[in-house]
Scaffold this active site. Structure first.
Site, PDB file in Angstrom:
ATOM      1  N   ASP A  24      -6.651 -32.076  43.395  1.00  0.00           N
ATOM      2  CA  ASP A  24      -5.264 -32.259  43.184  1.00  0.00           C
ATOM      3  C   ASP A  24      -4.605 -33.225  44.229  1.00  0.00           C
ATOM      4  OD1 ASP A  24      -5.667 -30.709  41.026  1.00  0.00           O
ATOM      5  OD2 ASP A  24      -5.411 -29.002  42.188  1.00  0.00           O
ATOM      6  N   ARG A  25      -5.077 -34.050  44.753  1.00  0.00           N
ATOM      7  CA  ARG A  25      -4.376 -35.065  45.990  1.00  0.00           C
ATOM      8  C   ARG A  25      -3.839 -34.370  46.974  1.00  0.00           C
ATOM      9  NH1 ARG A  25      -7.235 -37.674  43.148  1.00  0.00           N
ATOM     10  NH2 ARG A  25      -6.572 -39.789  42.394  1.00  0.00           N
TER      11      ARG A  25
END
Length: 246
Positions: free
Chosen positions: A224-225
């Site tokens: 999710d970065r």
């Protein structure tokens, strides 16, 4: 299909289009469906182990050595390839890939032609950044710092370990200068190989640089970065570790 309808179909990604075949003057129809996908749509989810402050070595060179060993063990092609970014005195930036040829507590070493663009940049503005993009193991290392030339004897010692062809190549290529043709380069190489068939001398315009780190960042890809970014920052004689937002 009328011309307008056909052009609209091509614009929408269907139908046929034409173009030159790479490396030839042959003009052939090309299937529009074979076009590369949208750049904006290219993405990958990273799933890596966490990088925590407690996991770090006490200094960035020791941490780099551990990660570099991981990159070698993972079979990455040329794990010592690094993107070197420099800027002129006027602030004009440029970047290129070079090969790391040594590292220790004093810094990170590479070799080049002093008259190349990077050599001229570093003569005017002796600061640089390095980036090691180890994408397949979801890691990056970034180094920033001042740059110093290596002593002449150190550059000469490394030069003598290079393959014969690379030593001739260092003389043959006036790096970053405009040349008229490939043939010009090849002719100069052959001329110099005839002049020095055994042991070419060390060029006076060629040698090593050392990036003396002021900051070294270790980046670990996460889902999710929400990546882990831990930076060593020089503070006097010691290093401060800081976590950066991804």
């Amino acid at each position: 299909m009328c011309r307008r309808t056909r052009l609209n179909a091509i614009a929408a990604g269907g139908g046929r289009r034409t173009g030159f075949r790479l490396g030839t003057r042959e003009y052939l129809p090309v299937d529009a469906a074979s076009r590369p996908p949208s750049v904006a749509g290219l993405r990958r989810t990273y799933q890596g182990l966490p990088l925590l402050e407690a996991d770090l070595a006490p200094d960035p060179v020791s941490q780099f050595a551990a990660w570099f060993g991981d990159a070698v063990d993972a079979g990455l092609p040329e794990p010592n390839a690094t993107v070197l970014a420099t800027a002129s005195a006027g602030g004009r930036p440029t970047a290129r890939t070079v090969l790391l040829k040594g590292y220790d507590e004093n810094g990170f070493v590479f070799y080049t032609n002093y008259e190349s663009r990077k050599g001229r940049d570093l003569a005017e503005n002796p600061r640089a950044a390095l980036l090691f993009p180890w994408h397949s193991i979801r890691r990056q290392v970034r180094v920033e710092g001042r740059v110093v030339r290596l002593p002449r004897e150190e550059s000469a010692a490394y030069y003598r370990t290079r393959p014969y062809g690379s030593r001739i190549g260092a003389w043959a290529s006036r790096q970053s200068a405009v040349v008229n043709s490939r043939q010009e380069l090849d002719d100069r190489y052959e001329e110099l190989a005839e002049r020095w068939p055994d042991d070419p001398p060390v060029p006076d315009f060629w040698g090593g640089f050392r990036v003396v780190p002021a900051e070294v960042e270790f980046w670990q890809g996460r889902t999710d970065r929400m990546h882990d970014r831990l930076r060593y920052r020089r503070s006097g004689a010691s290093w401060v570790v800081e976590r950066l937002a991804p």
